[in-house]
Scaffold this motif. Structure first.
Motif, PDB file in Angstrom:
ATOM      1  N   ASN A  39       4.429  12.304  -3.076  1.00 60.37           N
ATOM      2  CA  ASN A  39       4.944  13.566  -2.554  1.00 60.37           C
ATOM      3  C   ASN A  39       6.416  13.428  -2.190  1.00 60.37           C
ATOM      4  OD1 ASN A  39       2.430  15.405  -2.164  1.00 60.37           O
ATOM      5  ND2 ASN A  39       1.798  13.441  -1.302  1.00 60.37           N
ATOM      6  N   ALA A  40       7.083  14.563  -2.030  1.00 62.92           N
ATOM      7  CA  ALA A  40       8.468  14.584  -1.576  1.00 62.92           C
ATOM      8  C   ALA A  40       8.519  15.236  -0.201  1.00 62.92           C
ATOM      9  CB  ALA A  40       9.348  15.357  -2.549  1.00 62.92           C
ATOM     10  N   ASP A  77       0.801  -1.216   0.000  1.00 60.46           N
ATOM     11  CA  ASP A  77       0.000   0.000   0.000  1.00 60.46           C
ATOM     12  C   ASP A  77       0.838   1.273   0.000  1.00 60.46           C
ATOM     13  OD1 ASP A  77      -2.880  -1.156   0.751  1.00 60.46           O
ATOM     14  OD2 ASP A  77      -1.388  -2.138   2.026  1.00 60.46           O
ATOM     15  N   ILE A  78       2.051   1.188   0.538  1.00 63.97           N
ATOM     16  CA  ILE A  78       2.857   2.382   0.791  1.00 63.97           C
ATOM     17  C   ILE A  78       4.303   2.126   0.385  1.00 63.97           C
ATOM     18  CG2 ILE A  78       3.735   3.934   2.594  1.00 63.97           C
ATOM     19  CD1 ILE A  78       1.214   2.843   4.270  1.00 63.97           C
ATOM     20  N   ILE A 109       2.856   7.059  -2.109  1.00 60.00           N
ATOM     21  CA  ILE A 109       4.288   7.064  -2.368  1.00 60.00           C
ATOM     22  C   ILE A 109       4.881   8.324  -1.743  1.00 60.00           C
ATOM     23  CG2 ILE A 109       6.091   7.153  -4.140  1.00 60.00           C
ATOM     24  CD1 ILE A 109       4.056   5.690  -6.006  1.00 60.00           C
ATOM     25  N   VAL A 110       5.882   8.130  -0.893  1.00 58.62           N
ATOM     26  CA  VAL A 110       6.575   9.251  -0.249  1.00 58.62           C
ATOM     27  C   VAL A 110       8.048   9.147  -0.623  1.00 58.62           C
ATOM     28  CG1 VAL A 110       7.129  10.418   1.912  1.00 58.62           C
ATOM     29  CG2 VAL A 110       4.935   9.201   1.672  1.00 58.62           C
ATOM     30  N   THR A 111       8.532  10.118  -1.369  1.00 54.91           N
ATOM     31  CA  THR A 111       9.948  10.163  -1.716  1.00 54.91           C
ATOM     32  C   THR A 111      10.647  11.130  -0.750  1.00 54.91           C
ATOM     33  OG1 THR A 111       9.821  12.040  -3.245  1.00 54.91           O
ATOM     34  CG2 THR A 111       9.297   9.856  -4.139  1.00 54.91           C
ATOM     35  N   ILE A 112      11.956  11.035  -0.690  1.00 51.08           N
ATOM     36  CA  ILE A 112      12.707  11.891   0.236  1.00 51.08           C
ATOM     37  C   ILE A 112      13.615  12.827  -0.548  1.00 51.08           C
ATOM     38  CG2 ILE A 112      14.245  11.983   2.203  1.00 51.08           C
ATOM     39  CD1 ILE A 112      11.505  10.687   2.784  1.00 51.08           C
ATOM     40  N   LEU A 129       1.379  11.374   5.285  1.00 53.19           N
ATOM     41  CA  LEU A 129       1.246  11.333   3.827  1.00 53.19           C
ATOM     42  C   LEU A 129       0.928   9.929   3.320  1.00 53.19           C
ATOM     43  CD1 LEU A 129       4.167  13.711   2.802  1.00 53.19           C
ATOM     44  CD2 LEU A 129       1.711  14.203   2.721  1.00 53.19           C
ATOM     45  N   ALA A 130       1.213   8.922   4.145  1.00 52.16           N
ATOM     46  CA  ALA A 130       0.909   7.540   3.776  1.00 52.16           C
ATOM     47  C   ALA A 130      -0.514   7.141   4.135  1.00 52.16           C
ATOM     48  CB  ALA A 130       1.891   6.594   4.471  1.00 52.16           C
TER      49      ALA A 130
END
Length: 311
Positions: A181-182, A84-85, A137-140, A234-235
């Motif tokens: 998102n970032a 899911d994440i 999706i969470v990018t860094i 954000l997840a």
């Protein structure tokens, strides 16, 4: 626990910021896939999450290749039945000034940060679409990718590229209900530990004490846990309307970064020739120069590093 029943992959999560993200996701109910290149480090992270009462498994693989991305998604599905994440945190540093930076220094950082984000996101999104999952999706990213930093050509390129990809992916994933998102973290890491400016903050953190308010409030600089809440939010389903954003977190501060926009706009019939710019360029461009690099406030006297550290 709003993430109960969810399954998350966090790349580069054996320690540091990545482990903080993974632990918070698990604390909110998600089962977590820990990723690291070191099997012992990954196993220790899994054990820590399980000791906290969470669920975790490990996939030991260096992020970058398509094969690694497939292994991560397969690891989540095989262990927990779904995905899911995705949090793409894995990264390395090879800091050198431009003339000292080798091709290998550049390629290694780009491969892990930028290509690794691309391959993992592509694989996760393919799974989401195939299984009708409205995934998260969470990018860094990094302040270096937003503003630049001396000695980090490779890292700046990778982190700026990640934010660029996020804006593109938000458009491509909208119809599928997937958000991307970032997060721009500002936190004590192995890198900031070596910077004298942050010495008093890092020392306090290592003693288990709260960082001085100057760092937490004025600079927006804090611990890994200060960033983890944003990653978990954000997840979540509650963040379904947030996508394509670069969001900063550090200490007591939260920031939504603007997308690049024109600082000024001028027109000239027939276009801007060399001669026209010789006449007007300094006035039209020079009056609107944008800042570069991070600009830190002067340290208060009581937070100055010791003389040995300053040298």
């Amino acid at each position: 626990m709003s993430l109960a029943g969810k399954v998350a992959i966090v790349t580069g999560s054996g320690q540091g910021l990545g482990l903080a993200y993974a632990r918070e996701l698990a604390r909110q109910g998600a089962a977590v896939v820990i990723n690291d290149v070191n099997a012992e480090t990954a196993a220790a992270a899994v054990a820590q999450i399980e000791a906290d009462g969470g669920k975790a498994t490990a996939v030991v693989v260096p992020v970058g290749s398509t094969e690694a991305a497939k292994a991560l998604v397969d690891g989540a599905v095989n262990a927990f039945g779904r995905l899911d994440i995705l949090v793409t945190n894995a990264g390395i540093l090879r800091d050198k000034s431009l003339l000292k930076m080798t091709d290998d220094d550049f390629d290694l950082v780009i491969n892990v940060h930028l290509k690794g984000t691309f391959t993992c996101v592509r694989e996760a999104f393919a799974y989401f679409k195939a299984n009708n999952v409205q995934g998260r999706i969470v990018t860094i990213g990094s302040p270096t990718g937003q503003r630049g930093n001396f000695g980090q050509t490779n890292y700046a390129a990778a982190k700026a590229g990640i934010v660029g990809m996020v804006r593109t992916w938000a458009l491509e994933m909208k119809k599928a209900g997937v958000t991307v998102n970032a997060v721009i973290p500002v936190a004590a890491t192995a890198m900031t530990k070596t910077v004298p400016y942050f010495a008093k903050a890092v020392e306090a953190d290592e003693r288990g004490e709260a960082m001085p308010a100057f760092f937490r409030h004025d600079l927006g600089f804090g611990t890994a846990d200060d960033v983890a809440g944003l990653v978990a939010y954000l997840a979540s389903d509650e963040a379904a309307g947030i996508s394509g954003q670069a969001i900063g977190a550090g200490g007591d501060r939260l920031q939504v970064w603007t997308h690049p926009d024109a600082a000024t706009t001028d027109y000239r019939e027939g276009g801007w020739t060399y001669e026209a710019l010789q006449e007007k360029g300094a006035e039209l461009i020079g009056a609107h120069l944008q800042s570069i690099g991070e600009e830190f406030l002067p340290l208060p006297a009581d937070l100055q590093p010791a003389a040995a550290e300053a040298r």
